[in-house]
Design an enzyme around this catalytic site. Structure first.
Site, PDB file in Angstrom:
ATOM      1  N   ASP A 141       0.830  -1.198   0.000  1.00  0.00           N
ATOM      2  CA  ASP A 141       0.000   0.000   0.000  1.00  0.00           C
ATOM      3  C   ASP A 141       0.871   1.257   0.000  1.00  0.00           C
ATOM      4  O   ASP A 141       0.351   2.377  -0.049  1.00  0.00           O
ATOM      5  CB  ASP A 141      -0.968   0.007   1.180  1.00  0.00           C
ATOM      6  CG  ASP A 141      -0.264  -0.043   2.527  1.00  0.00           C
ATOM      7  OD1 ASP A 141       0.988  -0.090   2.550  1.00  0.00           O
ATOM      8  OD2 ASP A 141      -0.960  -0.050   3.561  1.00  0.00           O
ATOM      9  N   GLU A 212      -1.319  -5.420   8.542  1.00  0.00           N
ATOM     10  CA  GLU A 212      -0.567  -4.835   9.647  1.00  0.00           C
ATOM     11  C   GLU A 212      -1.266  -5.097  10.981  1.00  0.00           C
ATOM     12  O   GLU A 212      -2.488  -5.214  11.046  1.00  0.00           O
ATOM     13  CB  GLU A 212      -0.412  -3.321   9.449  1.00  0.00           C
ATOM     14  CG  GLU A 212       0.404  -2.940   8.237  1.00  0.00           C
ATOM     15  CD  GLU A 212       0.559  -1.436   8.091  1.00  0.00           C
ATOM     16  OE1 GLU A 212       0.106  -0.703   9.002  1.00  0.00           O
ATOM     17  OE2 GLU A 212       1.119  -0.992   7.076  1.00  0.00           O
ATOM     18  N   GLU A 279       9.324  -4.046  10.560  1.00  0.00           N
ATOM     19  CA  GLU A 279       9.721  -2.763   9.986  1.00  0.00           C
ATOM     20  C   GLU A 279      10.249  -1.817  11.063  1.00  0.00           C
ATOM     21  O   GLU A 279       9.612  -1.613  12.087  1.00  0.00           O
ATOM     22  CB  GLU A 279       8.563  -2.103   9.243  1.00  0.00           C
ATOM     23  CG  GLU A 279       8.947  -0.786   8.583  1.00  0.00           C
ATOM     24  CD  GLU A 279       7.899  -0.248   7.623  1.00  0.00           C
ATOM     25  OE1 GLU A 279       8.114   0.853   7.073  1.00  0.00           O
ATOM     26  OE2 GLU A 279       6.869  -0.915   7.428  1.00  0.00           O
TER      27      GLU A 279
END
Length: 821
Positions: A141, A212, A279
């Protein structure tokens, strides 16, 4: 189905890390290791389990755990053998071009081979990533930012993700493709999460989905996995909810944050994720959690201890230049290449250089002639000259015939290949003058011998007026050259250019006494032996507009001013050459960034088409008095153009490239005839940085100490400081992938610089002269650039910074130090 003898490592992970192993003997536990037909069925959570259950319906319990766990040394030997079977390249000839599945990803993880993953958002990027042999492609995204220009990812919709996933799947034939679940597609309810995940798989065509969130998404991920969809988790920095994390900041940097990430990771594993993305997590945190899991982890800004890595396509290729994350290594800077290519295209369109005859189609004259007659006869006033149209059509026909013949000639191809090899090794001056001359001579001989056929084609085109005659600048028998700047180098070049009467030389300067003396008595030029020559052919002026009073624009503007005067010189050059689109501007200034500044003003601010060249010179000079200049050092001058590239050496280079080369060579010939040794280089960046390294070691040190160049080698302290300055400059060049004639060897670099010092031993550097006159120096564009670039790459540039600050502290009232008698 997975063979027993290939599962020792995975079983060991389950034994040590997974709660599943602890329940192996529990008869009520559905996650049991089962065995049938010499195949092992492993306990795999939810999504994967449903896949395997479709294959096996009758499983026999395998209770003897001792048969599963063999000697650890045997496992390691087996893993080493398996690891050798992997390659980062796609081997189509041996069947490795097949579509990757989740089993392939898990096998790489089991064998300890890092997994490679890159984002892609469309057919073209997907095809490139797939061709490179990447294991996984993520349709992220992040397209909201790098494709749509949004400030974040939250605005991306399911429809947009499906559209981009379909494009990526059309370009990917072998990589395992994962599609991102956008913000709002799974948070509202488990029903929505499953429904949208199914859409992404069914409509987007991807192999798996990514979403996520940590343990708070357990139920949604479990439900998606139970529906038979493969899921990749994502924890650490989660861009969709970054505002709740305080922005794009490092996660897991405290003990409590790290423990929270561990809980999230184990929860995602238990929910059924087959992999997790970490991340912006500290290396140690990511590595520790990775070792605590039995599924692969993919890091982005999470160090080298994860099971694989992922980067954004635009970041790693240098396409998205607005912001580059700290964790991203740029393997290319394509935005700069694209920018220059687009500018070149615009310029060639406006100057009608493109499309050239070889990019155009011809028409049979028997068909073209009557067609033109019909148009001419139907109009009372002629719209065009028929003969010129027929002639241009014939030129297109002839060039395409020549191109076809050359492409079919093996001998021509062979000669061209030899040319490319022999001419690219001598573009930068070597350490000594004798070697320099020998190499240039050798390259010249080799080039002459191997490019005969290509040059004949170019010469024939010139004779047929396909190209203008560039044997002198822009076809003029006596080119008009204006020198902007009348300091030592400007005066030397003006005098040399005018001395042979082969050019109409003008000089623009703000130094009134100098201009008046030149116009009244000519320029007095003293050579290195002190012999005087009076040059009468220079027309000097305080007002640049006087250069245009004869109605003729210059063919070349030569910029030889200090770096701090570059902007004004560029504006003057734009005014002078603006009436001649074929004119060029050449800068021989010291330092970095001058050409780019001139180019920006001329091509962008003023919208002119004139090309800006760049060169370096190792000649030395000082202004003795108004109207008098003395040459204090004899060196070489090298010219280059950013518009020249390897096409020049191809079997049939485009006309614009040939014109550029011929024009540049024309001026190089003029310099040689004027007594200034000159040649052309195709390595512009190496050319400029080579001069910067030398200037950085000589000019500021001579300015601070107040000595001639030669005196720098008479003292061990100054020599040692020169070496340290050079070493720091070389580290910057290495970081920027700039090749210098002496490579990365600091000793050879010092020998090269020392050779320049000896050739200009009597010269007082321009930086010292500026200090004595109380004028600004160029230290910021020489040592200052080294300091700036070095700090960007986190390199030690302390000596360059020190000498720069010492130069900046010197003024006319605070004269240079005197350490030598």
């Amino acid at each position: 189905m997975i063979k027993i003898n290939k599962q020792l490592k995975i079983i060991n992970k389950f034994k040590n890390n997974s709660p599943t192993y602890n329940n192996l003997n529990n008869k009520n536990n559905n996650n049991i290791i089962t065995y049938k037909n010499n195949k092992l069925f492993l306990p795999i959570h939810h999504g994967l389990n449903s896949f395997y259950n479709n294959i096996y319906n009758n499983n026999i319990t395998f209770n003897n755990k001792n048969e599963l766990f063999q000697d650890q040394q045997q496992q390691q030997q087996q893993q080493q053998i398996q690891r050798l079977n992997y390659s980062t390249h796609v081997k189509e000839d041996i069947g490795e071009n097949k579509k990757k599945t989740v089993l392939d990803i898990l096998k790489k993880y089991k064998d300890g081979v890092p997994i490679s993953m890159v984002t892609a958002y469309d057919f073209t990027s997907s095809k490139m990533v797939d061709k490179a042999g990447m294991d996984m492609i993520l349709v992220g995204d992040s397209l909201g930012m790098v494709i749509n220009g949004e400030s974040g990812t939250t605005s991306v919709t399911m429809d947009q993700m499906i559209y981009h996933c379909k494009s990526v799947m059309r370009g990917s034939k072998r990589s395992f493709v994962v599609g991102d679940m956008p913000f709002g597609s799974f948070e509202t309810s488990t029903k929505d999460a499953v429904s949208n995940a199914i859409r992404l798989i069914k409509e987007g065509g991807v192999d798996a989905i990514k979403l996520e969130g940590g343990k708070r998404q357990f139920q949604n991920i479990k439900a998606i996995c139970d529906s038979g969809i493969l899921v990749v988790g994502h924890i650490g920095l989660t861009p969709q909810t970054s505002t709740s994390l305080g922005g794009f900041k490092l996660q897991g940097k405290t003990e409590q944050e790290a423990l929270s990430l561990l809980e999230d990771a184990k929860s995602l594993q238990e929910a059924g994720c087959f992999a997790i993305v970490f991340e912006m997590v500290p290396h140690a945190t990511a590595m520790a959690i990775t070792k605590s899991l039995s599924i692969p982890t993919i890091g982005i800004g999470a160090g080298n201890g994860t099971s694989g890595q992922v980067l954004v396509y635009h970041d790693l290729l240098g396409l998205y230049s607005d912001f580059v994350p700290k964790f991203c290594k740029q393997y290319a800077t394509l935005s700069e290449n694209i920018d220059q290519s687009l500018k070149n295209y615009k310029n060639e369109v406006e100057s009608r250089e493109f499309p050239s005859p070889i990019h155009s189609f011809s028409m049979k004259e028997s068909e073209l002639s009557p067609f033109l007659d019909r148009i001419i006869n139907s109009n009372s006033t002629p719209l065009f000259d028929k003969s010129s149209v027929l002639s241009s059509n014939k030129n297109i026909l002839n060039q395409n015939k020549a191109l076809k013949q050359q492409s079919q000639s093996p001998s021509t191809m062979e000669k061209t290949t030899t040319t490319t090899t022999t001419t690219t090794t001598t573009t930068i001056p070597p350490p000594t003058q004798d070697i320099e001359k020998d190499k240039i001579k050798m390259a010249s001989t080799a080039t002459t011998a191997t490019t005969t056929s290509t040059m004949k084609s170019i010469n024939n085109e010139i004779k047929n007026n396909i190209l203008p005659d560039k044997t002198t600048l822009n076809g003029s028998k006596k080119p008009k050259i204006v020198v902007i700047g009348a300091g030592a180098m400007g005066s030397l070049f003006s005098a040399k250019l005018a001395s042979k009467g082969i050019a109409d030389v003008w000089m623009v300067s703000a130094w009134k006494e100098h201009v008046e003396c030149i116009n009244k008595n000519g320029m007095k030029l003293f050579n290195t032996q002190g012999k005087e020559e009076n040059i009468k052919g220079i027309r000097a002026t305080l007002d640049g507009m006087e250069v245009l009073k004869d109605g003729i624009s210059p063919d070349l503007a030569l910029v030889l001013v200090k770096s701090n005067s570059t902007k004004q010189a560029a504006l003057t050059a734009a005014t002078l050459v603006g009436g001649n689109p074929n004119a060029a501007v050449l800068t021989l200034q010291n330092g970095i960034g001058n050409r780019e500044q001139i180019e920006s003003i001329i091509n962008i601010d003023k919208g002119l088409k004139n090309h800006v060249w760049q060169g370096v010179t190792s000649n030395g000079a000082i202004v003795v008095s108004p109207g008098s200049v003395k040459q204090t050092g004899v060196g070489s001058t090298f010219l280059s153009s950013p518009y020249l590239n390897k096409q020049l050496l191809s079997q049939f280079p485009p006309p614009s490239t040939r014109e550029e080369s011929l024009a540049l060579k024309a001026f190089s010939d003029i310099l040689n005839e004027s007594g200034i040794s000159s040649d052309i280089s195709n390595d512009l960046e190496g050319l400029v940085w080579n001069k910067v390294v030398a200037n950085a070691a000589i000019n500021p040190l001579s300015a601070v100490l107040g000595v001639s160049n030669g005196q720098l080698l008479e003292n061990e302290y100054s020599k040692n400081l020169m070496k340290k300055i050079i070493t720091e400059a070389l580290s910057v060049c290495k970081a920027k992938n700039i090749t210098l004639p002496y490579g990365e060897d600091s000793d050879e670099a010092f020998k090269y610089v020392a050779d320049i010092v000896l050739k200009t031993s009597a010269n007082y550097s321009s930086m010292l002269q500026d200090i004595l006159r109380g004028q600004p120096t160029e230290v910021n564009s020489i040592n200052g650039v080294i300091v700036k670039e070095g700090e960007k790459y986190d390199l030690n540039v302390s000596h360059n910074k020190m000498i720069m600050e010492m130069v900046l502290s010197r003024t006319k009232t605070n004269p240079p130090l005197r350490l030598f008698n």
